[in-house]
Design a protein around this motif. Structure first.
Motif, PDB file in Angstrom:
ATOM      1  N   GLY A   1       0.134 -11.428  -9.831  1.00 30.75           N
ATOM      2  CA  GLY A   1       0.173 -10.353  -8.857  1.00 30.75           C
ATOM      3  C   GLY A   1       0.880 -10.755  -7.580  1.00 30.75           C
ATOM      4  O   GLY A   1       1.699 -11.679  -7.551  1.00 30.75           O
ATOM      5  N   ASN A   2       0.568 -10.033  -6.524  1.00 31.28           N
ATOM      6  CA  ASN A   2       1.150 -10.301  -5.218  1.00 31.28           C
ATOM      7  C   ASN A   2       0.134  -9.887  -4.159  1.00 31.28           C
ATOM      8  O   ASN A   2      -0.849  -9.226  -4.466  1.00 31.28           O
ATOM      9  N   ILE A   3       0.371 -10.286  -2.940  1.00 27.86           N
ATOM     10  CA  ILE A   3      -0.534  -9.885  -1.860  1.00 27.86           C
ATOM     11  C   ILE A   3       0.204  -9.896  -0.534  1.00 27.86           C
ATOM     12  O   ILE A   3       1.080 -10.725  -0.305  1.00 27.86           O
ATOM     13  N   THR A   4      -0.168  -8.944   0.296  1.00 28.58           N
ATOM     14  CA  THR A   4       0.364  -8.823   1.647  1.00 28.58           C
ATOM     15  C   THR A   4      -0.770  -9.050   2.636  1.00 28.58           C
ATOM     16  O   THR A   4      -1.853  -8.494   2.480  1.00 28.58           O
ATOM     17  N   TYR A   5      -0.501  -9.873   3.641  1.00 32.72           N
ATOM     18  CA  TYR A   5      -1.451 -10.111   4.724  1.00 32.72           C
ATOM     19  C   TYR A   5      -0.858  -9.573   6.016  1.00 32.72           C
ATOM     20  O   TYR A   5       0.313  -9.807   6.304  1.00 32.72           O
ATOM     21  N   ARG A   6      -1.692  -8.901   6.803  1.00 36.96           N
ATOM     22  CA  ARG A   6      -1.241  -8.370   8.085  1.00 36.96           C
ATOM     23  C   ARG A   6      -1.915  -9.055   9.275  1.00 36.96           C
ATOM     24  O   ARG A   6      -1.605  -8.761  10.411  1.00 36.96           O
ATOM     25  N   SER A   7      -2.837  -9.987   8.973  1.00 34.51           N
ATOM     26  CA  SER A   7      -3.485 -10.761  10.036  1.00 34.51           C
ATOM     27  C   SER A   7      -4.135 -11.998   9.431  1.00 34.51           C
ATOM     28  O   SER A   7      -4.385 -12.048   8.226  1.00 34.51           O
ATOM     29  N   ALA A   8      -4.457 -12.950  10.289  1.00 34.07           N
ATOM     30  CA  ALA A   8      -5.124 -14.166   9.826  1.00 34.07           C
ATOM     31  C   ALA A   8      -6.504 -13.847   9.257  1.00 34.07           C
ATOM     32  O   ALA A   8      -6.980 -14.536   8.352  1.00 34.07           O
ATOM     33  N   ASP A  22       8.192  -5.439  -2.286  1.00 33.66           N
ATOM     34  CA  ASP A  22       7.685  -4.721  -3.451  1.00 33.66           C
ATOM     35  C   ASP A  22       7.107  -3.410  -2.960  1.00 33.66           C
ATOM     36  O   ASP A  22       7.181  -3.095  -1.772  1.00 33.66           O
ATOM     37  N   LEU A  23       6.520  -2.654  -3.875  1.00 30.07           N
ATOM     38  CA  LEU A  23       5.803  -1.453  -3.500  1.00 30.07           C
ATOM     39  C   LEU A  23       4.565  -1.349  -4.350  1.00 30.07           C
ATOM     40  O   LEU A  23       4.498  -1.904  -5.441  1.00 30.07           O
ATOM     41  N   GLN A  24       3.582  -0.649  -3.838  1.00 25.63           N
ATOM     42  CA  GLN A  24       2.353  -0.390  -4.580  1.00 25.63           C
ATOM     43  C   GLN A  24       2.135   1.107  -4.639  1.00 25.63           C
ATOM     44  O   GLN A  24       2.470   1.832  -3.705  1.00 25.63           O
ATOM     45  N   LEU A  25       1.561   1.540  -5.735  1.00 20.95           N
ATOM     46  CA  LEU A  25       1.203   2.937  -5.891  1.00 20.95           C
ATOM     47  C   LEU A  25      -0.162   3.129  -5.238  1.00 20.95           C
ATOM     48  O   LEU A  25      -1.103   2.414  -5.542  1.00 20.95           O
ATOM     49  N   ALA A  26      -0.241   4.118  -4.349  1.00 19.79           N
ATOM     50  CA  ALA A  26      -1.504   4.377  -3.668  1.00 19.79           C
ATOM     51  C   ALA A  26      -2.246   5.554  -4.288  1.00 19.79           C
ATOM     52  O   ALA A  26      -3.443   5.692  -4.104  1.00 19.79           O
ATOM     53  N   GLY A  27      -1.527   6.392  -5.033  1.00 18.58           N
ATOM     54  CA  GLY A  27      -2.193   7.513  -5.680  1.00 18.58           C
ATOM     55  C   GLY A  27      -1.222   8.638  -5.997  1.00 18.58           C
ATOM     56  O   GLY A  27      -0.104   8.686  -5.482  1.00 18.58           O
ATOM     57  N   LEU A  28      -1.680   9.523  -6.845  1.00 22.68           N
ATOM     58  CA  LEU A  28      -0.898  10.691  -7.243  1.00 22.68           C
ATOM     59  C   LEU A  28      -1.801  11.911  -7.120  1.00 22.68           C
ATOM     60  O   LEU A  28      -2.848  11.971  -7.760  1.00 22.68           O
ATOM     61  N   GLU A  29      -1.418  12.841  -6.262  1.00 24.34           N
ATOM     62  CA  GLU A  29      -2.164  14.082  -6.074  1.00 24.34           C
ATOM     63  C   GLU A  29      -1.222  15.233  -6.369  1.00 24.34           C
ATOM     64  O   GLU A  29      -0.300  15.499  -5.596  1.00 24.34           O
ATOM     65  N   GLY A  30      -1.439  15.889  -7.507  1.00 28.20           N
ATOM     66  CA  GLY A  30      -0.508  16.943  -7.927  1.00 28.20           C
ATOM     67  C   GLY A  30       0.848  16.322  -8.198  1.00 28.20           C
ATOM     68  O   GLY A  30       0.973  15.417  -9.009  1.00 28.20           O
ATOM     69  N   ASN A  31       1.846  16.793  -7.486  1.00 33.52           N
ATOM     70  CA  ASN A  31       3.204  16.255  -7.630  1.00 33.52           C
ATOM     71  C   ASN A  31       3.570  15.295  -6.502  1.00 33.52           C
ATOM     72  O   ASN A  31       4.740  14.958  -6.339  1.00 33.52           O
ATOM     73  N   VAL A  32       2.596  14.880  -5.701  1.00 32.01           N
ATOM     74  CA  VAL A  32       2.879  13.995  -4.567  1.00 32.01           C
ATOM     75  C   VAL A  32       2.407  12.577  -4.897  1.00 32.01           C
ATOM     76  O   VAL A  32       1.220  12.327  -5.078  1.00 32.01           O
ATOM     77  N   LEU A  33       3.375  11.661  -4.979  1.00 26.66           N
ATOM     78  CA  LEU A  33       3.093  10.248  -5.220  1.00 26.66           C
ATOM     79  C   LEU A  33       3.073   9.534  -3.881  1.00 26.66           C
ATOM     80  O   LEU A  33       4.027   9.629  -3.110  1.00 26.66           O
ATOM     81  N   LYS A  34       1.991   8.841  -3.620  1.00 26.03           N
ATOM     82  CA  LYS A  34       1.870   8.055  -2.386  1.00 26.03           C
ATOM     83  C   LYS A  34       2.105   6.582  -2.733  1.00 26.03           C
ATOM     84  O   LYS A  34       1.525   6.064  -3.680  1.00 26.03           O
ATOM     85  N   ILE A  35       2.990   5.947  -1.978  1.00 26.87           N
ATOM     86  CA  ILE A  35       3.283   4.527  -2.167  1.00 26.87           C
ATOM     87  C   ILE A  35       3.197   3.824  -0.817  1.00 26.87           C
ATOM     88  O   ILE A  35       3.231   4.462   0.226  1.00 26.87           O
ATOM     89  N   TYR A  36       3.069   2.511  -0.877  1.00 28.43           N
ATOM     90  CA  TYR A  36       3.288   1.740   0.333  1.00 28.43           C
ATOM     91  C   TYR A  36       4.080   0.501  -0.023  1.00 28.43           C
ATOM     92  O   TYR A  36       4.011  -0.024  -1.124  1.00 28.43           O
ATOM     93  N   TYR A  37       4.888   0.110   0.945  1.00 25.17           N
ATOM     94  CA  TYR A  37       5.770  -1.030   0.765  1.00 25.17           C
ATOM     95  C   TYR A  37       5.072  -2.321   1.151  1.00 25.17           C
ATOM     96  O   TYR A  37       4.191  -2.334   2.005  1.00 25.17           O
ATOM     97  N   GLN A  38       5.538  -3.409   0.541  1.00 21.64           N
ATOM     98  CA  GLN A  38       5.024  -4.737   0.825  1.00 21.64           C
ATOM     99  C   GLN A  38       6.170  -5.652   1.218  1.00 21.64           C
ATOM    100  O   GLN A  38       7.330  -5.399   0.891  1.00 21.64           O
ATOM    101  N   GLY A  39       5.819  -6.763   1.860  1.00 24.33           N
ATOM    102  CA  GLY A  39       6.797  -7.786   2.199  1.00 24.33           C
ATOM    103  C   GLY A  39       7.899  -7.256   3.088  1.00 24.33           C
ATOM    104  O   GLY A  39       7.657  -6.465   4.000  1.00 24.33           O
ATOM    105  N   ALA A  40       9.126  -7.669   2.810  1.00 22.03           N
ATOM    106  CA  ALA A  40      10.261  -7.285   3.635  1.00 22.03           C
ATOM    107  C   ALA A  40      10.469  -5.780   3.680  1.00 22.03           C
ATOM    108  O   ALA A  40      11.013  -5.247   4.638  1.00 22.03           O
ATOM    109  N   CYS A  41      10.011  -5.076   2.655  1.00 21.76           N
ATOM    110  CA  CYS A  41      10.203  -3.628   2.601  1.00 21.76           C
ATOM    111  C   CYS A  41       9.315  -2.894   3.596  1.00 21.76           C
ATOM    112  O   CYS A  41       9.629  -1.773   4.003  1.00 21.76           O
ATOM    113  N   GLY A  42       8.195  -3.501   3.974  1.00 15.29           N
ATOM    114  CA  GLY A  42       7.208  -2.833   4.804  1.00 15.29           C
ATOM    115  C   GLY A  42       7.714  -2.345   6.134  1.00 15.29           C
ATOM    116  O   GLY A  42       7.326  -1.282   6.602  1.00 15.29           O
ATOM    117  N   SER A  43       8.571  -3.091   6.782  1.00 15.19           N
ATOM    118  CA  SER A  43       9.078  -2.682   8.087  1.00 15.19           C
ATOM    119  C   SER A  43      10.590  -2.536   8.092  1.00 15.19           C
ATOM    120  O   SER A  43      11.212  -2.497   9.142  1.00 15.19           O
TER     121      SER A  43
END
Length: 184
Positions: free
Chosen positions: A28-35, A134-155
């Motif tokens: 897998g992978n993991i993103t940290y945003r604080s110590a 990378d990206l992670q899938l956060a959920g699918l509600e109807g036709n709306v897919l929610k994602i969030y970016y990780q690593g360099a993609c995040g900002s």
């Protein structure tokens, strides 16, 4: 063993990819945003002792470090490299991660997310991972897919619009012509 690090830029000017000659995350992978998030990863916790670090991403044999934009990369690179080299001999790449550990944790719950995840694994993820994210899938509600970016993609400036729209276009072609992709 002699540990080596290769430093590689990413499309995000505030993120650099530190490629190590040994695994840093075996599954897998993991993103940290604080110590405070680094309970099971002393190496990540040590990296957060460096000023201006805003995010750390572990995957396979690399660590992507994102800064807040106010530091000089030449200075940061040397500090980051030193911390990695000092801590990598004791680092356990099979360290525990809180759930969900990666994109598959959400996708396993929903067959539709499994289909989307498979498409992204074949198309988008390899390019994002090559760029230190990378990206992670956060959920699918109807036709709306929610994602969030990780690593360099995040900002990364291009990920919020260009990459997001490219993912949406791809999924409209290969999954559902009415899907909308949004950041979670």
């Amino acid at each position: 063993m002699e540990y080596r690090i290769m430093i590689q830029g990413t499309p995000n000017p505030n993120a650099m990819k530190f490629i190590v000659n040994v695994p840093v995350k075996t599954s897998g992978n993991i993103t940290y945003r604080s110590a405070a998030d680094c309970e099971f990863n002393p190496l990540a916790k040590q990296l957060f002792t460096i000023s201006n670090i805003s995010e750390i991403y572990f995957f396979d044999n690399y660590i992507t470090v994102t800064q807040d934009g106010s530091a000089d990369w030449d200075t940061l690179e040397e500090q980051i490299k030193r911390v990695i080299l000092e801590n990598i001999p004791q680092h356990r790449p099979d360290f525990q991660t809180p759930e969900p550990v990666n994109k598959t944790a959400v996708a396993q719950e929903d067959p539709e997310l499994q289909k989307i995840d498979a498409i992204l694994n074949q198309t988008v993820r390899p390019a994002l991972q090559m760029d230190g994210g990378d990206l992670q899938l956060a959920g699918l509600e109807g036709n709306v897919l929610k994602i969030y970016y990780q690593g360099a993609c995040g900002s990364c400036p291009s990920s919020s619009m260009g990459t997001l729209k490219a993912i949406e276009s791809l999924l409209r072609d290969e999954y559902n012509p009415e899907i909308v992709v949004e950041l979670a």
